[in-house]
Write an enzyme that holds these catalytic residues in place. Structure first.
Site: not given
Lengths: 509, 509
Positions: A297, A271, A267-268
């Site tokens: 997101e 980003h 997830h990170e």
């Protein structure tokens, strides 16, 4: 604040210089905030609050007193080309919002948030909401002041939501959620008492050092350039983009479950790939900034779910990666049973540990609660009970303590009200982007079984990253996917997933 | 740059606010610089240079355009008390120096230094001076511009030295060094072929993790509050005081010699104790700042040598600390032989690994070389050869490569010319402070054999730390020790040390 020796330069050169200065100071704030979470000793909190308050004050002053007049001058200047004027118009919309908030309120909010974050961390560690309550009360009061200063049509919360996503109003989000709610609750109800076939093996445990090594390996393979980034640990994982050449993520490792740390790392990393893919020049202009939180997101969700939770990627992990690490449970699973386990739909107290379906029920309740706080319909004192009631209603679980309830998220401690809905918007966009990617490159998932993630990254770089904030969320979505943003692709995605999990189970759309 | 809403306030309140803002932004620069050494990924160097350049530019502009006029207004204001006016006078002296350097030169120097530091690290790693040379040439050229802008009576170097130590001129340092040189060279000559009794045991090796644990323990015991600090590793150990509640040090560990990392840790801890002992308010005024680099160095040298290299402290380490760690060599030594080993006088290629006597010969050669560079008497191209010649002349050793020669120190890569002499001034002050401490508390060293360092810390807090920069180096020295700063206490200290090392060997003063 501005450099005196710039006065003899052209309007465009002055704008370039002042937007660059603003971007550089903003990168300093990013770095200082990162340090506060990762490195700062506990004693440093008061001094840090002062520093961040001073920086916020300077940035605000520079935007309003120096940049805004230049933008107004540039708005209709015949000396600027059309593209520049279009970017000036976007900058002007943001700067005019900033102008409405007095400098001392900006500084008070920044200082209060800095203190509140530390109090939140302690309150969460001790599961004692009272330690955090006065700080949150201050933040809510100051945020209501801010909303009043910004102005709104229907409700105070609208003014704050606009700071994070300009293209939707609270009522539209309410509408979107109320349409989605039956699908989400029906899905949770259908799935919650079933255990997908083959998932009940031993825990997917792995020593922390091994997990960290595995994560470094796979995020590098997927395109996160660690010579322009770094990985640390923190209570709440996050990504900080200081500039495209210094983009940092943090992890939280759970030794008894590899998949939790892994999915938040991807997830990170999503980003981080976005931040590393932004253009470097002209620094400070929209074209070098991220488009919006929702778009941000969409990138994190895409890599977390549409890459990291697929059978294709778990086939790769199972066959090529996991055998290199200390796991005694590998033979108890297959790629399919691991995928099912990762995707199991099972309501959880903690948002970031939730499955993709109940996750959006978590967002819904936060949206409703923060909207009520900001609109004056709920007091901070009544917040924990309201939280617990909604968790019971939506997810049918009991909150045992505030650490696993109202204190679990960092956002409100940062004074970020209006932020949560962008998580759902981002998920919907991610699903829509994944469908468009498949239409363009039908073989991308097949290639992922060999660990090859170059197609998705190249496609995102082309369709999303390189444009920066040149277009707002809705326009970017239409350009990239050929359709306006909606939850339909997300619903189709969940239906396919449930079919894979439960062998043919169908949920009414 | 200044907050508009301050305009209606009194002169004193405006000064308070602007000095506070300046101090906060300066603390930001400290933090950002710390990150550059400890955390920043290699790709971040260009963006970081831009950030530090922008911050330096803002600080300079704020000092010259906002603070300086207020100081001029305050200088003779009857509304301010005498103490405030005295502090205003000190601030004015510094601000007027800053005014003389144009903002664009400040920014160019900051950016060049940021790039040069990265180049230096790489050049040092590869022992390739050529990688660093163009950066150093730029820094020397810009520093000569700076010296010209600052103005001087006798030589350009004088202008730069004043930035680090106001109370001495290059010629005075030359005089001091030329008086000391015969003593230092005689001592080195007397000692270099002798090995003190009992020191030739096995290497004092310890695994890195153990060393770090030991260092955390003893620096905490000596008063370094780690809830207001942190310890990391870096190529060149340093201390960063962001504010009194966030003071960080870095270590360099040598697994084959515990004493090297230990003594540099105590050195940096000495700096950190000073920073942690400064007053918090009124932020930005001289009373809350460190007095000078020389005074700073007196603190690091005091803890490194007058505590950390004494028989008293090694008695404590030997009896109470080392038995808790993995050392198989302990029984081969006694407290006395360990002390002798730690203090052995033996010229070394590397300044920070040098004994206390040849150390000052290292400083002397750097002083001579940087003075020649800045005065235009030496080119950067000729610097490595000049370095090697002086090392041969003063220390009688041959430099095998630039990494262990001219590239060993970070200072010049930071554009810090005029800094090195403060190391010697600090050592002389440390010895003078130690004599005064003994006069006040004859039992302090005895108590150190039990690990009790509270007396020295309390004495320094009272005599040095609490005054901040309220007095300049010379005045503070006279107040604290009752005598002007000289090298006499240092010479007596070395004579006592040599006697302890070599059982009665006497050096002519």
């Amino acid at each position: 604040m501005s450099f005196g020796y710039l006065c003899g330069m052209s309007l465009k050169s002055r704008l370039d210089a002042e937007l660059r200065l603003q971007a550089l100071l903003t990168s300093g704030v990013e770095l200082i905030s990162w340090d506060q979470e990762v490195c700062m000793p506990p004693g440093g909190v008061a001094g840090r609050a002062g520093l961040l308050g001073a920086m916020a004050g300077l940035l605000h002053q520079h935007l309003v007193e120096t940049i805004l007049p230049l933008l107004r001058e540039a708005e209709n200047s015949p000396d600027l080309d059309e593209d520049t004027r279009a970017q000036v118009k976007m900058l002007l919309e943001d700067a005019e919002m900033a102008e409405k908030v007095p400098a001392d309120l900006v500084q008070k909010l920044s200082e209060a948030a800095s203190m509140a974050q530390q109090a939140w961390a302690e309150a969460r560690a001790r599961s004692d909401f009272e330690l955090f309550r006065p700080h949150l009360e201050t933040l809510v009061a100051l945020s209501r002041e801010k909303a009043a200063a910004l102005g709104y049509t229907d409700e105070p919360y609208e003014a704050l939501l606009r700071l994070y996503e300009r293209s939707v109003k609270p009522a539209e989000i309410e509408q979107l959620f109320s349409e989605l709610k039956p699908f989400l609750t029906a899905t949770v109800r259908l799935c919650q008492d079933q255990s997908p076939l083959g998932v009940d093996g031993p825990p997917l445990s792995m020593p922390a050092d091994q997990q960290k090594a595995l994560i470094r390996r796979i995020v590098s393979e997927l395109g996160y350039d660690l010579s322009r980034g770094r990985i640390d640990e923190s209570a709440h994982p996050f990504c900080t983009g200081i500039n495209p050449d210094d983009v940092r993520i943090t992890l939280r490792i759970y030794e008894d479950d590899l998949t939790m740390g892994l999915s938040s790392a991807l997830h990170e990393m999503g980003h981080a790939l976005y931040e590393q893919g932004l253009q470097r020049e002209p620094l400070g202009w929209p074209s070098t900034r991220a488009a919006s939180l929702s778009v941000h997101e969409s990138q994190s969700r895409f890599w977390e779910n549409h890459i990291g939770a697929t059978l294709a990627y778990w086939t790769y992990l199972y066959e090529k990666v996991l055998p290199d690490y200390q796991v005694d449970w590998l033979s108890e699973y297959s790629p399919l049973t691991l995928t099912r386990r990762v995707n199991r739909i099972q309501p959880h107290l903690i948002r970031i540990q939730s499955d993709e379906v109940s996750y959006h029920l978590h967002i819904m309740l936060r949206f409703e609660l923060e909207r009520a706080l900001i609109n004056g319909d709920l007091t901070v004192r009544d917040l924990p009970a309201a939280w617990n009631d909604k968790i019971a209603e939506y997810l049918n679980i009991t909150v045992p303590d505030d650490a696993r309830g109202v204190l679990q998220d960092i956002h409100w401690s940062m004074g970020s009200f209006g932020y949560f809905p962008t998580y759902s918007l981002g998920s919907f966009l991610a699903a829509q982007l994944a469908e468009a990617l498949t239409a363009a490159h039908p073989d991308w998932e097949e290639r992922l079984t060999q660990g090859d993630g170059t197609l998705p990254l190249a496609w995102m770089r082309e369709r999303i990253h390189r444009h920066g904030a040149r277009y707002r969320t809705q326009e970017l979505c239409e350009q990239a996917t050929g359709a306006p943003l909606s939850a339909q692709a997300f619903i189709r995605y969940i239906q396919r997933k449930v079919a894979q999990l439960y062998e043919g189970l169908a949920i009414p759309a």
